[in-house]
Scaffold this active site. Structure first.
Site, PDB file in Angstrom:
ATOM      1  N   HIS A 159       0.743  -1.333   0.012  1.00 11.39           N
ATOM      2  CA  HIS A 159       0.075   0.013  -0.066  1.00 11.39           C
ATOM      3  C   HIS A 159       0.747   1.307  -0.037  1.00 11.39           C
ATOM      4  O   HIS A 159       0.534   2.313  -0.869  1.00 11.39           O
ATOM      5  CB  HIS A 159      -0.935   0.058   1.325  1.00 11.39           C
TER       6      HIS A 159
ATOM      7  N   GLU B 209       2.251   1.841  -3.384  1.00 12.40           N
ATOM      8  CA  GLU B 209       1.254   2.536  -4.365  1.00 12.40           C
ATOM      9  C   GLU B 209       1.017   3.849  -4.042  1.00 12.40           C
ATOM     10  O   GLU B 209       1.003   4.780  -5.068  1.00 12.40           O
ATOM     11  CB  GLU B 209      -0.292   1.740  -3.905  1.00 12.40           C
ATOM     12  N   HIS B 210       1.038   4.581  -2.971  1.00 15.88           N
ATOM     13  CA  HIS B 210       1.003   5.655  -2.648  1.00 15.88           C
ATOM     14  C   HIS B 210       1.997   6.729  -3.187  1.00 15.88           C
ATOM     15  O   HIS B 210       2.070   7.653  -3.551  1.00 15.88           O
ATOM     16  CB  HIS B 210       0.911   6.079  -1.164  1.00 15.88           C
TER      17      HIS B 210
END
Length: 626
Positions: free
Chosen positions: A42, A45-46
């Site tokens: 995650h 992704e950011h």
């Protein structure tokens, strides 16, 4: 379909809403389990996604098994720039894959992850049971504790990029030109067919005979079936024809996932799956690009164009569903299924994850289907004498069939059921976002919800005991509406809180009111949530400017999402943001030159008592309504 030398598949979809859509299978947060730090996927992704919101809209998502990214130009003439923007997330200016994260300021990204966690847990109950039972946590998106391990995380991010392989990447484009094909070939086409670093798969065993009690809006049955093409096609047939049916994957495991409003509905299906009649209409795969993309990246063995199987699904649906029902029946006999029970008692748990989230898991539950489905069945739980009588029901009452055409329901802001539909929309968006079961359109007087539910089914779901309890368990959803009504009506805060089911939010009517800002620009309250909200006014303010504010706040790691509503009063907006840094968010808005008038409320958690404290909100000193 075009396949590059390294195995990357490119599909052209002229009707796609996005300009480019990139899916990467075997790249989700289940890879974090063996790395020992949940949230790496995650966080990556950011870090990767970045764009100029003046010209583009874009988003990305991370699930257990995959990661996906998309970008669309706000103006058609910037189409090729949207493609280049998406490519830049993965490659530098020399078209070399990004693997060096030594100069990235990780602190802001990690605090943004913590704000996202806070937003999701305040708005929804975000608990991933499958990930937890297979070695992860109930939340796997990353927490602020990652700040303690920055050197390790930089190395993990670099290694994670080396997990990429051509055979696991699927790209959708709206239009394919020679220039775009060359761009994709020179960038994504340079990724190795097989990964430079081969990731270790988590050690996964079947989760059998379990009842999980946790906060959720409905009873949900998850039945493990063989991960095969025929079963996938059968599930697609069900998804196109029935509501609240989908699939779940983790590693190579496949589950059929079916939700119900009432307990006896799931019990009927559990004991009578072989006798269930599924009526399948014509299959058109009209499920949207999100759902289609997810098929490719959840099932990387799906190498052909899924639309090639439409004829098979239309001509052989009876055979496909018969085989799936047989597989489900055998799985039930072998206890390869789980049941999720709605439970909203915080003290009722027997297991906690590493983040101290608690759920109640009852293992080795005995389920013994009888030959006669109308007979009594006894389910004995672990160390408990517990039995239920299964009521034989007509199958039409068990499953929620989709209507052949889309239905519209308009709910006024002044309607007493407004909040029920608003919460139901949030539930559908969080659980069934890819299937687009429930969408909304704002009108001047309320919300128009588009759906494929039978009206009786929709009423049953919204008025079911479990959904009502779920709705009551998330007061955070109401805060933004209660305080909006406080600002735009003459009603005081106590009246709004005591009668929150009858909050009037007719923006068209209240646009006739004139709001007078008081001398004090800040008011502190204590509730069950942390947030900043209020009114801001300025000639230079617009929805676009406020969107810029949101992205600036996100880049600073201060919020995950900012809600804004334009009032009928000139140049005036209502804003609301959940945040773990309410002081910093307040100071951000104080420092903005475009804002000439403001009245902001800062909410911190009330740690002393459970009651919300709105005592600072005196109507006569906060604002004036004329």
């Amino acid at each position: 379909m075009i396949q590059l030398n390294n195995g990357i598949r490119i599909f052209v979809n002229h009707s796609m809403k996005k300009d480019i859509y990139i899916g990467i299978s075997d790249f989700g947060f289940e890879k974090d389990i063996n790395d020992g730090i949940l949230g790496i996927a995650h966080l990556l992704e950011h870090i990767l996604i970045s764009f100029d919101n003046k010209y583009f809209n874009a988003n990305a998502s991370t699930s257990r098994t995959y990661m996906s990214f998309w970008c669309v130009a706000l103006q058609k003439r910037h189409y090729e720039d949207a493609i280049r923007t998406a490519i830049s997330w993965f490659f530098d200016k020399k078209y070399i894959l990004k693997t060096d994260f030594s100069r990235i300021v990780l602190e802001n990204y990690i605090t943004e992850l913590e704000n996202e966690y806070y937003y999701r847990t305040e708005m929804y109950h975000c608990m991933d049971v499958l990930a937890y039972l297979y070695g992860g946590d109930l939340y796997n998106g990353g927490r602020i504790t990652m700040l303690e391990r920055l050197p390790e995380i930089r190395n993990m991010l670099s290694n994670r990029m080396k997990f990429l392989s051509g055979k696991n990447i699927v790209i959708f484009v709206k239009r394919l030109t020679n220039n775009i094909l060359t761009l994709l070939t020179n960038t994504f086409g340079s990724i190795p067919k097989y990964p430079i670093i081969i990731p270790l798969d988590p050690q996964i065993q079947d989760a059998r005979r379990k009842i999980i009690m946790m906060p959720c809006p409905f009873y949900t049955l998850l039945i493990q079936v063989d991960n095969t093409m025929n079963n996938l096609l059968a599930i697609i047939c069900l998804v196109e024809n029935y509501n609240l049916i989908d699939y779940e994957t983790i590693s190579d495991k496949l589950y059929v996932c079916i939700s119900f409003a009432n307990e006896d509905q799931y019990e009927y299906l559990l004991y009578n799956i072989k006798d269930m009649d599924f009526n399948i209409n014509r299959i058109e795969l009209d499920l949207g690009e999100d759902y289609i993309m997810n098929l490719y990246i959840n099932f990387p063995w799906l190498k052909n164009d899924i639309f090639e199987y439409i004829h098979t699904m239309n001509t052989k649906s009876a055979m496909l569903l018969a085989d799936l029902k047989k597989n489900m029946h055998n799985s039930i006999l072998e206890h390869k299924f789980m049941i999720i029970y709605p439970s909203f008692t915080k003290l009722l748990y027997n297991i906690t994850d590493k983040q101290n989230h608690g759920i109640l898991v009852v293992g080795d539950v005995s389920f013994t289907p009888e030959k006669d489905p109308s007979m009594h069945h006894s389910n004995k739980e672990n160390n408990n004498n517990y039995s239920k009588t299964v009521t034989k029901r007509k199958s039409k009452y068990v499953m929620y069939r989709k209507t052949p055409t889309t239905n519209n329901i308009v709910i006024d802001y002044t309607d007493s059921s407004f909040f029920d539909y608003a919460t139901f929309y949030h539930v559908m968006k969080s659980k069934y976002e890819k299937t687009n079961l429930f969408s909304r359109l704002k009108t001047s007087t309320g919300m128009c919800y588009k759906h494929c539910f039978d009206n009786d089914d929709l009423n049953e779901l919204i008025n079911s005991d479990t959904f009502i309890r779920y709705n009551s368990s998330k007061p955070a959803v109401l805060y933004q509406y209660i305080l909006l009504a406080y600002f735009v009506t003459e009603r005081d805060i106590k009246e709004l809180v005591d009668y929150k089911d009858a909050i009037e939010l007719d923006m068209k009517y209240y646009s006739k009111n004139k709001i007078l800002f008081g001398k004090n620009t800040r008011y502190d309250i204590r509730t069950k949530s942390m947030f900043v909200c209020g009114l801001i006014k300025g000639r230079k303010l617009s929805e676009k400017v406020i969107t810029d504010y949101m992205w600036k706040l996100k880049s600073l790691g201060l919020i995950y999402y900012l809600t804004s509503i334009k009032l009928g009063i000139s140049n005036t907006f209502y804003i609301f943001a959940f945040t773990i840094f309410p002081e910093k968010v307040y100071n951000f808005f104080v420092g903005l030159k475009e804002i000439t008038n403001r009245c902001l409320i800062v909410s911190n958690k009330n740690t002393k008592i459970e009651e919300d404290d709105y005592s600072s909100l005196n109507k006569q000193i906060v604002i004036g309504i004329k």
